[in-house]
Motif scaffolding. Structure first.
Motif, mmCIF file in Angstrom:
data_model
loop_
_atom_site.group_PDB
_atom_site.id
_atom_site.type_symbol
_atom_site.label_atom_id
_atom_site.label_comp_id
_atom_site.label_asym_id
_atom_site.label_seq_id
_atom_site.Cartn_x
_atom_site.Cartn_y
_atom_site.Cartn_z
ATOM 1 N N ASP A 367 0.850 -1.183 0.000
ATOM 2 C CA ASP A 367 0.000 0.000 0.000
ATOM 3 C C ASP A 367 0.888 1.236 0.000
ATOM 4 O OD1 ASP A 367 -2.097 -1.697 0.130
ATOM 5 O OD2 ASP A 367 -2.620 -1.293 2.217
ATOM 6 N N TYR A 401 -1.201 10.913 -4.031
ATOM 7 C CA TYR A 401 -1.349 9.639 -4.737
ATOM 8 C C TYR A 401 -1.592 8.549 -3.700
ATOM 9 C CZ TYR A 401 -0.244 5.386 -7.321
ATOM 10 O OH TYR A 401 -0.299 4.139 -7.869
ATOM 11 N N GLU A 402 -2.636 7.778 -3.938
ATOM 12 C CA GLU A 402 -2.988 6.690 -3.020
ATOM 13 C C GLU A 402 -3.244 5.420 -3.820
ATOM 14 O OE1 GLU A 402 -6.531 5.429 0.152
ATOM 15 O OE2 GLU A 402 -6.527 7.399 -0.831
ATOM 16 N N ASN A 403 -2.603 4.323 -3.410
ATOM 17 C CA ASN A 403 -2.836 3.019 -4.022
ATOM 18 C C ASN A 403 -2.962 2.001 -2.893
ATOM 19 O OD1 ASN A 403 -1.823 0.274 -5.238
ATOM 20 N ND2 ASN A 403 -2.455 1.525 -6.974
ATOM 21 N N GLN A 405 -4.271 -1.751 -1.727
ATOM 22 C CA GLN A 405 -4.625 -3.078 -2.209
ATOM 23 C C GLN A 405 -5.915 -3.564 -1.548
ATOM 24 O OE1 GLN A 405 -2.546 -4.664 -4.653
ATOM 25 N NE2 GLN A 405 -1.825 -2.546 -4.629
ATOM 26 N N SER A 415 -6.685 -3.146 -6.687
ATOM 27 C CA SER A 415 -6.418 -2.056 -5.745
ATOM 28 C C SER A 415 -7.331 -0.873 -6.014
ATOM 29 C CB SER A 415 -4.955 -1.611 -5.837
ATOM 30 O OG SER A 415 -4.677 -1.100 -7.128
ATOM 31 N N TYR A 416 -7.409 -0.007 -4.998
ATOM 32 C CA TYR A 416 -8.112 1.281 -5.118
ATOM 33 C C TYR A 416 -7.056 2.360 -5.348
ATOM 34 C CZ TYR A 416 -10.281 5.631 -3.615
ATOM 35 O OH TYR A 416 -10.714 6.931 -3.544
ATOM 36 N N THR A 417 -7.225 3.151 -6.402
ATOM 37 C CA THR A 417 -6.263 4.193 -6.743
ATOM 38 C C THR A 417 -6.962 5.533 -6.793
ATOM 39 O OG1 THR A 417 -4.963 2.623 -8.067
ATOM 40 C CG2 THR A 417 -4.550 4.965 -8.421
ATOM 41 N N TYR A 419 -5.874 9.912 -6.972
ATOM 42 C CA TYR A 419 -4.834 10.934 -7.007
ATOM 43 C C TYR A 419 -5.458 12.277 -7.373
ATOM 44 C CZ TYR A 419 -5.127 9.664 -11.959
ATOM 45 O OH TYR A 419 -5.581 9.375 -13.219
#
Length: 431
Positions: A367, A401-403, A405, A415-417, A419
């Motif tokens: 993550d 930015y967020e990723n 899982q 995953s959830y993305t 930005y």
């Protein structure tokens, strides 16, 4: 003026109106003589410097006012922050009040009692104290400063706001969002520097904010002022940081978790060791039937009566008759374009099930959560024609930015993305 010029002028006017609408605070008070209590006319009150990380910095553009015939003064449109405010008058000792916290939409009361003197002496310094009762606040609101956001062990801003009394982070038929005082997520608005972040189609507000770009966060849950509208339950009012002409400032937040950090306990319900995979596809998963003293394979012969099942066997799988049964699996035929009366072997039906239930890998990546904000002076002060304006301008550039899982993949999506990016330019066009 052509159509393009009109459009540009309208956009600039709109953004200027939005800035003046909900960003600044107000400093007001009275200047009096320390001995007699009489008002001092014409005293100068100046917002002299600002505080950041317990350090004092001079303001490139200072704001101020003069007291009237009754000693009263007010300074409008002061950006949220912590300041030192100074009062001066000929024949009196200057007085400095430090660490004055200014909040958006608030009136901060600062009274100065000046001591008369013949000779000019040193400045009297006083530290401002936090008010117990906020006389200018009629509604219910929570003001959150950037220091409090930094110290909280929470990544996402919506999770932070969820900790405020009366605010819940919910998921319902209207979507994901904040429910304030039990209202729908569509009845809550989020405004960034006076501009609404609500989706005009769904009515939901964008909550994945960049915490490093926030100077102050207000959560209004009732008793709204007349200038607010377009929502019923509550408002999250965000004021972003302002750049300084004397320095660059970088804020960076990075968080990463190990890829082996699973988000569930026990076995994977969609893995090869799950009940479903064993019953439908594992040719080595068997049960013993005392009536014929033989071992039987679940996937070929189906699920037996309850007395032959092991402890903890899921009830939703008890209706499976096995791939040897001619009627089992026919519902899957039409999915791949076969007629319902097609004749397939048990091995072919099992193969179809495996294709329709692929074992996607998960938790193979860490993550990642990254936020950053850079503020400072706009370069180009020496340029011709526009150098004078640039010399008074500052900028803010921020990004997130967020990723994250998923605990289990949703098909091929793992995953959830999310930005976003922000750019803000501020300039003092005139005194």
């Amino acid at each position: 003026m052509n159509s393009v010029s009109k459009l540009v002028f309208f956009v600039l006017l709109l953004f200027q109106a939005s800035s003046l609408f909900a960003l600044g605070g107000k400093i007001a008070g009275r200047i009096s003589d320390q001995e007699t209590g009489a008002p001092i006319i014409g005293a100068n009150i100046i917002v002299e410097s600002y505080w950041e990380n317990n350090q004092v910095f001079e303001l490139s553009v200072k704001q101020g006012a003069a007291s009237d015939k009754d000693g009263y003064y007010f300074i409008l449109d002061v950006r949220p922050g912590t300041y030192s405010v100074k009062a001066m008058m000929i024949g009196y000792k200057p007085m400095l009040i430090e660490q004055v916290r200014v909040n958006s939409d608030r009136t901060i009361r600062l009274d100065f009692s000046l001591e008369s003197t013949v000779l000019e002496l040193g400045t009297v310094e006083v530290t401002a104290h936090r008010e117990v009762i906020k006389a200018d606040v009629s509604g219910t609101q929570e003001t959150i400063l950037t220091e409090r956001i930094t110290e909280a062990p929470i990544l996402r801003m919506d999770e932070f706001v969820n900790k405020v009394k009366g605010v819940d982070l919910v998921t319902d038929n209207d979507g994901n969002g904040l429910s304030i005082r039990g209202g729908s997520v569509r009845e809550t608005d989020v405004r960034i520097d006076g501009i609404s972040a609500r989706d005009p189609r769904s009515g939901n507000s964008y909550l994945s904010l960049n915490s490093t770009s926030i100077e102050e966060l207000q959560v209004l849950t009732g008793g709204f002022e007349a200038k607010y509208g377009g929502f019923k339950s509550g408002l999250v009012n965000v004021v972003t940081k302002e750049g300084r002409r004397d320095k660059y400032n970088l804020s960076l937040k990075v968080d990463m978790t190990s890829k082996s950090d699973y988000k569930f306990f026990g076995s994977n319900p969609w893995g090869n060791d799950s009940w479903m995979a064993k019953v439908y596809a594992d040719t080595n998963f068997t049960y013993f039937d005392p009536s014929d003293s033989l071992y039987h394979v679940y996937c070929w012969e189906g699920v037996p009566d309850d007395e032959l099942l092991p402890t903890g066997f899921p009830s939703e799988l008890k209706g499976f008759k096995g791939w040897n049964n001619s009627r089992e699996g026919r519902k899957n035929y039409q999915v791949i374009g076969l007629p319902a009366n097609a004749r397939l072997t048990p091995e072919q039906k099992r193969a179809i099930w495996l294709v329709q239930h692929p074992q996607y890998e998960f938790a193979q990546r860490p993550d990642v959560y990254i936020e950053g904000t850079l503020t400072g002076p706009v370069p180009g002060k020496g340029l011709p024609f526009i150098g004078n304006t640039i010399g008074k301008s500052t900028f803010l550039a921020a990004g997130k930015y967020e990723n994250t899982q998923f605990a289990f993949p949703i098909g091929p999506r793992r995953s959830y993305t999310d930005y976003n990016g922000q750019i803000k330019l501020s300039s003092y066009l005139s005194p």
